[in-house]
Scaffold this motif. Structure first.
Motif, PDB file in Angstrom:
ATOM      1  N   ASP A 115      49.059 -55.177 121.482  1.00  0.00           N
ATOM      2  CA  ASP A 115      47.672 -55.449 121.128  1.00  0.00           C
ATOM      3  C   ASP A 115      47.606 -55.716 119.629  1.00  0.00           C
ATOM      4  O   ASP A 115      47.786 -54.810 118.820  1.00  0.00           O
ATOM      5  CB  ASP A 115      46.794 -54.243 121.500  1.00  0.00           C
ATOM      6  N   GLU A 116      47.354 -56.962 119.255  1.00  0.00           N
ATOM      7  CA  GLU A 116      47.322 -57.327 117.848  1.00  0.00           C
ATOM      8  C   GLU A 116      46.127 -56.721 117.123  1.00  0.00           C
ATOM      9  O   GLU A 116      46.081 -56.694 115.895  1.00  0.00           O
ATOM     10  CB  GLU A 116      47.296 -58.853 117.702  1.00  0.00           C
ATOM     11  N   GLY A 117      45.124 -56.233 117.875  1.00  0.00           N
ATOM     12  CA  GLY A 117      43.940 -55.669 117.248  1.00  0.00           C
ATOM     13  C   GLY A 117      44.088 -54.213 116.857  1.00  0.00           C
ATOM     14  O   GLY A 117      43.207 -53.655 116.210  1.00  0.00           O
ATOM     15  N   VAL A 118      45.219 -53.582 117.236  1.00  0.00           N
ATOM     16  CA  VAL A 118      45.410 -52.166 116.939  1.00  0.00           C
ATOM     17  C   VAL A 118      46.061 -52.021 115.570  1.00  0.00           C
ATOM     18  O   VAL A 118      47.147 -52.555 115.325  1.00  0.00           O
ATOM     19  CB  VAL A 118      46.294 -51.487 118.012  1.00  0.00           C
ATOM     20  N   GLU A 119      45.388 -51.328 114.669  1.00  0.00           N
ATOM     21  CA  GLU A 119      45.962 -51.058 113.351  1.00  0.00           C
ATOM     22  C   GLU A 119      46.803 -49.792 113.426  1.00  0.00           C
ATOM     23  O   GLU A 119      46.431 -48.822 114.084  1.00  0.00           O
ATOM     24  CB  GLU A 119      44.846 -50.876 112.306  1.00  0.00           C
ATOM     25  N   ALA A 139      59.446 -42.368 133.658  1.00  0.00           N
ATOM     26  CA  ALA A 139      58.058 -42.019 133.961  1.00  0.00           C
ATOM     27  C   ALA A 139      57.342 -41.481 132.720  1.00  0.00           C
ATOM     28  O   ALA A 139      56.196 -41.857 132.431  1.00  0.00           O
ATOM     29  CB  ALA A 139      58.006 -40.990 135.087  1.00  0.00           C
ATOM     30  N   ASN A 140      58.015 -40.606 131.971  1.00  0.00           N
ATOM     31  CA  ASN A 140      57.411 -40.076 130.751  1.00  0.00           C
ATOM     32  C   ASN A 140      57.200 -41.176 129.713  1.00  0.00           C
ATOM     33  O   ASN A 140      56.171 -41.208 129.016  1.00  0.00           O
ATOM     34  CB  ASN A 140      58.276 -38.972 130.153  1.00  0.00           C
ATOM     35  N   PHE A 141      58.164 -42.073 129.611  1.00  0.00           N
ATOM     36  CA  PHE A 141      58.038 -43.168 128.653  1.00  0.00           C
ATOM     37  C   PHE A 141      56.847 -44.049 129.007  1.00  0.00           C
ATOM     38  O   PHE A 141      56.059 -44.426 128.123  1.00  0.00           O
ATOM     39  CB  PHE A 141      59.319 -43.994 128.631  1.00  0.00           C
ATOM     40  N   ARG A 142      56.696 -44.360 130.293  1.00  0.00           N
ATOM     41  CA  ARG A 142      55.572 -45.183 130.717  1.00  0.00           C
ATOM     42  C   ARG A 142      54.245 -44.516 130.373  1.00  0.00           C
ATOM     43  O   ARG A 142      53.325 -45.161 129.842  1.00  0.00           O
ATOM     44  CB  ARG A 142      55.648 -45.454 132.230  1.00  0.00           C
ATOM     45  N   ARG A 143      54.136 -43.221 130.645  1.00  0.00           N
ATOM     46  CA  ARG A 143      52.887 -42.509 130.348  1.00  0.00           C
ATOM     47  C   ARG A 143      52.584 -42.510 128.854  1.00  0.00           C
ATOM     48  O   ARG A 143      51.442 -42.738 128.435  1.00  0.00           O
ATOM     49  CB  ARG A 143      52.970 -41.075 130.874  1.00  0.00           C
ATOM     50  N   GLN A 144      53.598 -42.273 128.044  1.00  0.00           N
ATOM     51  CA  GLN A 144      53.381 -42.229 126.599  1.00  0.00           C
ATOM     52  C   GLN A 144      52.967 -43.592 126.056  1.00  0.00           C
ATOM     53  O   GLN A 144      52.064 -43.693 125.221  1.00  0.00           O
ATOM     54  CB  GLN A 144      54.655 -41.745 125.908  1.00  0.00           C
ATOM     55  N   ILE A 145      53.628 -44.638 126.534  1.00  0.00           N
ATOM     56  CA  ILE A 145      53.318 -45.978 126.046  1.00  0.00           C
ATOM     57  C   ILE A 145      51.920 -46.404 126.494  1.00  0.00           C
ATOM     58  O   ILE A 145      51.121 -46.939 125.708  1.00  0.00           O
ATOM     59  CB  ILE A 145      54.370 -46.995 126.526  1.00  0.00           C
ATOM     60  N   GLU A 146      51.600 -46.153 127.765  1.00  0.00           N
ATOM     61  CA  GLU A 146      50.292 -46.571 128.275  1.00  0.00           C
ATOM     62  C   GLU A 146      49.163 -45.788 127.613  1.00  0.00           C
ATOM     63  O   GLU A 146      48.083 -46.325 127.372  1.00  0.00           O
ATOM     64  CB  GLU A 146      50.253 -46.422 129.795  1.00  0.00           C
ATOM     65  N   SER A 147      49.401 -44.503 127.298  1.00  0.00           N
ATOM     66  CA  SER A 147      48.357 -43.696 126.657  1.00  0.00           C
ATOM     67  C   SER A 147      48.184 -44.041 125.181  1.00  0.00           C
ATOM     68  O   SER A 147      47.156 -43.712 124.577  1.00  0.00           O
ATOM     69  CB  SER A 147      48.673 -42.208 126.803  1.00  0.00           C
ATOM     70  N   SER A 148      49.178 -44.708 124.568  1.00  0.00           N
ATOM     71  CA  SER A 148      49.085 -45.051 123.154  1.00  0.00           C
ATOM     72  C   SER A 148      48.062 -46.148 122.888  1.00  0.00           C
ATOM     73  O   SER A 148      47.559 -46.281 121.769  1.00  0.00           O
ATOM     74  CB  SER A 148      50.454 -45.494 122.629  1.00  0.00           C
TER      75      SER A 148
END
Length: 238
Positions: free
Chosen positions: A215-219, A182-191
């Motif tokens: 997302d290829e647009g994220v630097e 659950a914590n991993f999902r939250r961290q990844i989704e918030s990134s």
């Protein structure tokens, strides 16, 4: 010839990481291929794949060529890691080694040449290697685990799309610790680094998990001016 007249030779070596199952447990762990030296110094000992740099090739091209010749691997991820050049690291001459690291998916790793002189070893359980190659592998492991915390480097072990569970298992295998789902999902989704696709994994008994892509647009913060350099078929993904 005294030390002031000694010529310096330039070489490249590469630490290749792949996630492969541990035979005893079936859990994924980091493995690297090593080559057995057939001549002195350190004849019979295992070492990182590598070789000399030709006058007419770039460092990255030399690393790619040596990998292909020794292991038959052509990694999509190949990044310059560090330079090792201590005066006493080689017995007969002064050698400066430019170290690269490569990350390959399991299906790519299966295509590697294996035999009496090329073998995969668990990265955290290596024999005594030739030269200073144990130190080099330790540094590469530290760098990979550090980078795993803030970059999208995990994608090198995955396909174009993947589930969050698959991504978490990559992080766990590299970092050597369990992560709360659950914590991993939250961290990844918030990134903001992942994009959900319109596809799911079918065939299971439970609710099918969604597939994601990066997302290829994220630097990324560690992308420098050379962050997207391409040399032949070699890609750098920071």
């Amino acid at each position: 010839m005294n030390k002031s007249e000694q010529r310096i030779s330039l070489a490249v070596s590469t630490v290749i990481f792949a996630l492969r199952p541990i035979p005893e447990s079936g859990q994924s762990a980091l493995w690297i291929p090593l080559v057995r030296r057939t001549r002195e110094p350190f004849a019979g000992q295992w070492a990182l794949p590598g070789g000399w740099v030709d006058n007419d090739e770039s460092l990255a091209d030399a690393a790619g060529r040596n990998l292909l010749e020794t292991t038959a691997l052509e990694p999509a991820y190949l990044e310059q890691l560090y330079a090792f050049g201590d005066v006493e690291r080689s017995v007969s001459t002064r050698v400066v080694s430019i170290i690269y690291w490569a990350l390959v998916r399991q299906e790519e790793a299966e295509r590697a040449t294996e035999g009496e002189n090329v073998r995969w070893f668990a990265a955290d359980n290596l024999p005594e290697l030739a030269f200073d190659h144990n130190v080099i592998v330790d540094y590469a492991l530290w760098r990979l685990r550090t980078k795993m915390e803030y970059s999208r480097i995990a994608r090198a072990f995955l396909g174009e799309t993947f589930t969050l569970s698959e991504l978490r298992l990559v992080h766990e295998a590299v970092l050597q610790r369990e992560l709360d789902p659950a914590n991993f999902r939250r961290q990844i989704e918030s990134s903001g680094s992942l994009v959900p696709t319109n596809h799911v994994v079918s065939g299971g008994r439970h609710r099918p998990p969604r597939l994601y892509r990066y997302d290829e647009g994220v630097e990324l913060v560690d992308n420098g001016p050379l962050g997207h350099t391409k040399t032949g078929s070699t890609r750098v993904i920071n």
